[in-house]
Design a protein around this motif. Structure first.
Motif, short mmCIF file in Angstrom:
data_model
loop_
_atom_site.label_atom_id
_atom_site.label_comp_id
_atom_site.label_asym_id
_atom_site.label_seq_id
_atom_site.Cartn_x
_atom_site.Cartn_y
_atom_site.Cartn_z
N LEU A 1 -12.96 24.55 65.17
CA LEU A 1 -11.69 24.94 64.57
C LEU A 1 -11.64 24.40 63.14
O LEU A 1 -11.59 23.20 62.93
CB LEU A 1 -10.51 24.40 65.38
CG LEU A 1 -10.47 24.83 66.85
CD1 LEU A 1 -9.40 24.05 67.61
CD2 LEU A 1 -10.22 26.32 66.97
N THR A 2 -11.68 25.27 62.17
CA THR A 2 -11.77 24.86 60.77
C THR A 2 -10.41 24.48 60.21
O THR A 2 -9.49 25.30 60.21
CB THR A 2 -12.35 26.00 59.91
OG1 THR A 2 -13.60 26.41 60.46
CG2 THR A 2 -12.54 25.55 58.47
N PRO A 3 -10.24 23.24 59.76
CA PRO A 3 -8.98 22.86 59.10
C PRO A 3 -8.76 23.68 57.84
O PRO A 3 -9.71 24.06 57.15
CB PRO A 3 -9.18 21.38 58.78
CG PRO A 3 -10.24 20.91 59.73
CD PRO A 3 -11.15 22.09 59.91
N SER A 4 -7.51 23.96 57.54
CA SER A 4 -7.17 24.68 56.31
C SER A 4 -7.21 23.71 55.13
O SER A 4 -6.83 22.54 55.26
CB SER A 4 -5.76 25.28 56.41
OG SER A 4 -5.66 26.15 57.53
N LEU A 5 -7.65 24.20 53.98
CA LEU A 5 -7.72 23.36 52.79
C LEU A 5 -6.45 23.41 51.98
O LEU A 5 -6.27 22.63 51.04
CB LEU A 5 -8.92 23.78 51.92
CG LEU A 5 -10.30 23.56 52.56
CD1 LEU A 5 -11.40 24.04 51.63
CD2 LEU A 5 -10.51 22.10 52.95
N ASP A 6 -5.55 24.34 52.30
CA ASP A 6 -4.27 24.43 51.62
C ASP A 6 -3.32 25.23 52.49
O ASP A 6 -3.70 25.77 53.54
CB ASP A 6 -4.42 25.09 50.24
CG ASP A 6 -5.12 26.43 50.31
OD1 ASP A 6 -4.71 27.29 51.12
OD2 ASP A 6 -6.09 26.64 49.56
N LEU A 7 -2.06 25.31 52.07
CA LEU A 7 -1.05 25.98 52.89
C LEU A 7 -1.20 27.50 52.87
O LEU A 7 -0.75 28.17 53.80
CB LEU A 7 0.35 25.57 52.42
CG LEU A 7 0.73 24.12 52.72
CD1 LEU A 7 2.13 23.81 52.17
CD2 LEU A 7 0.70 23.84 54.22
N ASN A 8 -1.82 28.04 51.84
CA ASN A 8 -2.07 29.48 51.83
C ASN A 8 -3.06 29.86 52.94
O ASN A 8 -2.84 30.84 53.67
CB ASN A 8 -2.60 29.93 50.46
CG ASN A 8 -1.52 29.95 49.40
OD1 ASN A 8 -0.53 30.66 49.52
ND2 ASN A 8 -1.69 29.14 48.37
#
Length: 329
Positions: free
Chosen positions: A138-145
């Motif tokens: 599960l890849t964490p998001s690098l930003d809120l977009n």
């Protein structure tokens, strides 16, 4: 320097002595942390401020002010994605695997949109969510977009505090220098940057339940559930009774939940992350783990008003677990 530094007033408020010091107002707290986050306070002032606050212990109003300061510095996507539950993960796990991650996926599999944020590495010997998610694929998001896209696709997204608010992460990283936690550990848990109507809170230190409740009220948070989670994470210990501290549209209360099991389980000698996937897929059978997953999910279901009692919340969580899509992991 002969002219007093603008930040000195906030150190003085906290450190003027037994009879002269006082707590900050909510707006003072907002302005003070704002200066720290913007680099407008000197490092020595930041250290003094954080440790004076640590000794005094933060008030709900101060926490609310700190949270507002951080929120003002987090750029939001347009439009802001709809989220059901804000779920913080800052403690890390040491005695048990982070079974609560499966609780969030169980909620997501049933249409509940969960936004998680957290941090790792500030205490040695712990397993942190940001690292575990990657091991689960599960890849964490690098930003809120990016988080907005993942929420639309999977009803779940995680953003690390270092990407959400680097300046706050830098303060959290001071813990090895202080040898103590600072108020930012409480503040980070309360951030709820996407303004989810429901908020899950896990605490470790006794007494902080009331601070979280009070801060939620100050922030106008409609619905919050707070438990003393296993290891400080939002994870119910199925071997122990649980007190659920709640906020519901301006009212607060406490609900007692019985332990799921009568006999306590023996802690594992070592933690094998692969057991998380195996448990989800039905290839691993662990009574304690299933109790932790469903018990934590049940608290969320109670918060979401999908159940009218602890017993009915547990029944629904067990039904969801039995019907989970085992090919998700």
């Amino acid at each position: 320097m002969t002219t007093e530094h603008p930040f000195a007033q906030y150190v003085r408020i906290l450190g003027k002595g037994r009879h002269g010091s006082r707590a900050l107002t909510e707006d003072e707290a907002r302005l003070a942390l704002g200066m720290i986050l913007d680099g407008a306070a000197e490092p020595v002032q930041t250290g003094a401020f954080l440790m004076l606050m640590r000794v005094k212990e933060e008030t709900p109003e101060e926490v609310a002010g700190f949270v507002r300061a951080v929120r003002e510095r987090i750029p939001l996507p347009t439009p802001v994605p709809a989220v059901d539950i804000d779920w913080s993960s800052y403690a890390g796990k040491r005695r048990h695997l982070p079974w609560f991650i499966l609780s969030t996926l169980l909620l997501a599999a049933n249409g509940v949109r969960v936004f998680m944020h957290g941090a790792g590495g500030h205490t040695t010997g712990r397993l942190y969510t940001c690292d575990i998610l990657q091991q689960l694929g599960l890849t964490p998001s690098l930003d809120l977009n990016t988080a907005a896209t993942q929420l639309a696709q999977n009803n779940f997204a995680y953003v690390d505090l270092a990407d959400l608010c680097p300046a706050l992460q830098a303060i959290m990283d001071l813990r090895p220098l202080f040898g103590l936690r600072s108020p930012v550990h409480t503040v980070a848990r309360m951030l709820n940057p996407l303004n989810a109507p429901y908020q899950m809170q896990g605490i470790f230190h006794p007494g902080y339940q009331n601070i979280h409740q009070g801060a939620a009220l100050c922030l106008g948070q409609p619905h919050t559930a707070i438990i003393k989670g296993e290891g400080g994470e939002i994870e119910r210990n199925p071997d122990s009774p649980c007190k659920l501290y709640w906020v519901n549209n301006g009212e607060t209360g406490i609900e007692d939940w019985p332990s799921i099991f009568e006999r306590r389980h023996v802690r594992p000698d070592q933690l094998n992350v692969a057991e998380l996937t195996a448990l989800w897929r039905g290839a691993h059978d662990d009574e304690y783990a299933i109790g932790a997953v469903t018990g934590t999910c049940a608290v969320a279901l109670r918060l979401l008003n999908k159940a009218d009692s602890p017993a009915s919340a547990m029944a629904l969580a067990n039904d969801w677990w039995s019907a989970r899509p085992k090919d998700w992991l």
